[in-house]
Design an enzyme around this catalytic site. Structure first.
Site, PDB file in Angstrom:
ATOM      1  N   LYS A 155       0.841  -1.190   0.000  1.00  0.00           N
ATOM      2  CA  LYS A 155       0.000   0.000   0.000  1.00  0.00           C
ATOM      3  C   LYS A 155       0.880   1.244   0.000  1.00  0.00           C
ATOM      4  O   LYS A 155       1.831   1.343   0.769  1.00  0.00           O
ATOM      5  CB  LYS A 155      -0.907  -0.002   1.232  1.00  0.00           C
ATOM      6  CG  LYS A 155      -2.027   1.012   1.188  1.00  0.00           C
ATOM      7  CD  LYS A 155      -2.998   0.804   2.346  1.00  0.00           C
ATOM      8  CE  LYS A 155      -4.157   1.764   2.256  1.00  0.00           C
ATOM      9  NZ  LYS A 155      -5.131   1.571   3.357  1.00  0.00           N
ATOM     10  N   ARG A 199     -25.871  -2.073   7.851  1.00  0.00           N
ATOM     11  CA  ARG A 199     -25.530  -3.453   7.512  1.00  0.00           C
ATOM     12  C   ARG A 199     -25.859  -4.411   8.653  1.00  0.00           C
ATOM     13  O   ARG A 199     -25.835  -5.625   8.464  1.00  0.00           O
ATOM     14  CB  ARG A 199     -24.047  -3.558   7.158  1.00  0.00           C
ATOM     15  CG  ARG A 199     -23.599  -2.580   6.094  1.00  0.00           C
ATOM     16  CD  ARG A 199     -22.158  -2.752   5.702  1.00  0.00           C
ATOM     17  NE  ARG A 199     -21.985  -3.861   4.759  1.00  0.00           N
ATOM     18  CZ  ARG A 199     -20.835  -4.126   4.151  1.00  0.00           C
ATOM     19  NH1 ARG A 199     -19.764  -3.392   4.390  1.00  0.00           N
ATOM     20  NH2 ARG A 199     -20.737  -5.128   3.309  1.00  0.00           N
ATOM     21  N   GLU A 227     -19.889  -5.976  10.707  1.00  0.00           N
ATOM     22  CA  GLU A 227     -20.859  -5.186  11.474  1.00  0.00           C
ATOM     23  C   GLU A 227     -21.922  -6.054  12.140  1.00  0.00           C
ATOM     24  O   GLU A 227     -22.313  -5.814  13.285  1.00  0.00           O
ATOM     25  CB  GLU A 227     -21.535  -4.159  10.562  1.00  0.00           C
ATOM     26  CG  GLU A 227     -20.594  -3.088  10.013  1.00  0.00           C
ATOM     27  CD  GLU A 227     -19.926  -3.477   8.715  1.00  0.00           C
ATOM     28  OE1 GLU A 227     -19.261  -2.614   8.112  1.00  0.00           O
ATOM     29  OE2 GLU A 227     -20.066  -4.655   8.303  1.00  0.00           O
TER      30      GLU A 227
END
Length: 649
Positions: free
Chosen positions: A288, A418, A390
């Site tokens: 990254k 969610r 979640e």
């Protein structure tokens, strides 16, 4: 390797020739490495001008080039998970010259968007949806007898969500052509890419190996013990040199590990995979922030940045969501000394945890952005980051509450959506002591409709047993957090992104009276019932109207006594909320007035029944009539329409 963000547009002769993937295919294979360098430089330059995500995009430059070089997009469907890494994809698919409009009103969206380009196969913004979407496209193509490739690119973080594994399991069952590319950019699954594993990866993607693998097994199927022995031998071999056994068990042909920054190697592997049948999983390892020194050294802190103002130092912001929402903030808010709402919550959480050993903090990969860093450091045994899960976070909290703990779930409004079933079934139905600290409520600006918290008041207030609170400033946030903590049963407190009006915080831990609003300004003719972030603009509007302002504080239970009192003493009731008008706090006021037979005109102000595209949050609020000037104008118009004589007209 770049040491700083380019301030002027870099020279990109190869990139300038690529207006879409068909142009990309005209390049020679040995030109792709130079193209990657130019694309990386242009990406840094453009994000420096607009702000936004850049760490994830820098990590997939070579992969993006290879995918568009090998596959026939947009006929072949390429689905990016979350979308933080999709900026290079946008640059290569006809939007290079629009990149300087990124995240601005009327400009490019921060995430892939089907309305923006035919190359954006699926609109994303939330994590872990890519495999399901690509699988649906695969099934549709099979039903329609359409030949095409379906590719899902998902990160190792997004792979932690149950939804991703549900889709993988289903893909193995359907047993048809789909390619899942696992972009491992945190080394969380594999910590090195060695020569042996790369050799085996090339072998597993090769035509001879897969011919033997499939054809040989058909022959051996007539001898079941031999087939079983061959399968076990292959499984053990892969298990020794790769982490792919799990994927093999659910029906995927695992290919990995691959250096995700070797563009020619990626092209070779992808060309081979194109010829394979059935579910394929390609595991690549990337870095990254690749190509920008500071980002490589701190990929989390350099996840996103604000635009570079002329003559000012570059401003970098930590990754603060998944789920990872953009952390870009305006220069004006960054220089103020008042804490953000997230910081108010984090400070309160540490204070209350010091007093009560039963307090636990839970977050689905939003600890940093939710202000829980200090809590995690000071109370590591009571901090639980459950990753991008979640639904699990909420039911995990419910299980803790059953055993007498006091779990506090820190979550963004858009991601609480969610876990709605778990909130209802596992928490509210059982009336458990779980408190939801809901961050990023209302509009979030540049990240657009995928991240806006526009609906939480509507979907929370209809749930039995819920206590729903809307603080108007930093001090009210502290008070209502304490109120939720002392409440027996499920509670939710929602607050916006960023900083409040700068109210001094009185750290009195005592709760306020549940369901009681407070009068912030006395006036005549018009009563403004404001919720949360709308109290400040309501007071400004009321100053020009000589109107009364009520800080409602609670959406459920709503203060029926004060609503009735305002209806009896005023000629117009106005409700103001940074939530959808449909089913929101204003609807709760309407329901009470109607049930109690009050005959008074009502004006409901809030977010319209629409998905609002990205822009600066203050400008977006003004565009939907929620700045103080628009509020005052709307009230004057309502008074005139109702022929009410008032000082406001």
């Amino acid at each position: 390797m770049l040491n700083e963000i380019p301030r002027s547009r870099p020279a990109t002769p190869l990139l300038d020739e690529v207006d879409n993937p068909s142009d990309l295919k005209l390049l020679e294979l040995d030109q792709l490495e130079q193209l990657a360098e130019e694309l990386r430089s242009f990406l840094l330059y453009s994000v420096g001008q607009t702000g936004g995500h850049f760490g994830a995009g820098l990590g997939v430059v070579e992969l993006t080039i290879a995918l568009h070089y090998v596959f026939d997009t947009p006929n072949d469907k390429l689905v990016w998970d979350v979308g933080h890494q999709a900026y290079p994809h946008k640059i290569l698919t006809g939007r290079r010259d629009q990149m300087l409009t990124m995240r601005q009103a009327g400009g490019l969206a921060a995430f892939p968007n089907r309305n923006e380009s035919e190359f954006d196969a699926f609109g994303v913004g939330h994590s872990s949806t890519s495999i399901s979407a690509a699988l649906g496209m695969m099934a549709a193509g099979r039903l329609q007898n359409t030949e095409r490739h379906n590719i899902a690119v998902i990160g190792d973080g997004a792979m932690t969500a149950g939804m991703a594994f549900e889709a993988l399991n289903h893909a193995g069952h359907l047993d048809d052509n789909i390619l899942v590319i696992l972009n491992d950019n945190n080394m969380s699954i594999s910590n090195n890419v060695g020569g042996l594993s790369s050799y085996f990866a090339r072998m597993w993607a090769s035509k001879p190996y897969n011919f033997i693998r499939t054809g040989g097994k058909r022959v051996l199927s007539k001898i079941p013990p031999a087939l079983k022995a061959v399968h076990r031998a292959e499984e053990y071999m892969k298990g020794m040199v790769s982490p792919g056994t799990l994927f093999e068990e659910i029906g995927f042909n695992y290919i990995g590990l691959i250096d995700g920054h070797n563009v020619t190697g990626l092209v070779e592997i992808l060309n081979n995979i194109k010829t394979l049948r059935g579910p394929q999983l390609l595991h690549i390892v990337t870095q990254k922030g690749k190509g920008y020194l500071e980002s490589e050294n701190d990929p989390f802190g350099m996840h996103a940045m604000s635009k570079i103002d002329a003559g000012s130092a570059m401003k970098l912001d930590a990754a603060d969501d998944e789920n990872v929402e953009s952390a870009a903030v305006s220069s004006a808010t960054s220089i103020t000394s008042s804490p953000s709402y997230s910081e108010v919550f984090g400070s309160w959480l540490c204070d209350i945890a010091e007093q009560d050993e039963l307090i636990v903090g839970i977050t689905p990969a939003m600890g940093e952005g939710s202000g829980m860093k200090s809590f995690a450091i000071n109370y590591p045994d009571r901090f639980h980051d459950v990753a991008i899960a979640e639904q699990h976070a909420v039911t995990f909290a419910a299980g803790m509450a059953c055993e007498g703990l006091k779990p506090i779930v820190a979550i963004y409004s858009t991601f609480l959506q969610r876990a709605y079933d778990q909130l209802i079934h596992d928490v509210a139905l059982q009336n458990l002591n779980v408190m939801f600290a809901i961050d990023r409520a209302g509009l979030v600006g540049e990240d657009g409709p995928t991240h806006a918290g526009s609906f939480d008041l509507s979907f929370l207030r209809c749930v039995p047993n819920m206590l729903v609170m809307t603080p108007s400033d930093e001090n009210e946030t502290h008070k209502l957090l304490s109120t939720g903590y002392h409440h027996m049963g499920p509670s939710a407190i929602r607050y916006p992104r960023g900083k409040g009006p700068g109210a001094a915080i009185d750290k009195d831990p005592n709760p306020v009276e549940i369901g009681k609003a407070v009068i912030r300004r006395h006036g005549k003719s018009v009563a403004l019932l404001a919720f949360g972030s709308m109290v400040s603009p309501a007071i400004e509007a009321a100053d020009s109207l000589n109107a009364t302002v009520i800080d409602m504080r609670f959406v459920k239970p709503i203060d029926e006594e004060i609503i009735g009192d305002m209806a009896a003493k005023h000629q117009l009731i106005v409700t103001i909320e940074e939530n959808s008008i449909k089913g929101g706090a204003g609807s709760a006021v309407n329901e009470f007035l109607l049930a109690s037979n009050y005959q008074i005109p009502v004006l409901n102000l809030g977010l319209p029944d629409d998905f609002l595209e990205h822009g600066k949050a203050p400008e977006m609020l003004a565009s939907v009539g929620l700045d103080y000037k628009s509020i005052a104008d709307a009230i004057r118009k309502k008074l005139k329409d109702c022929k009410i004589q008032s000082e406001a007209v």
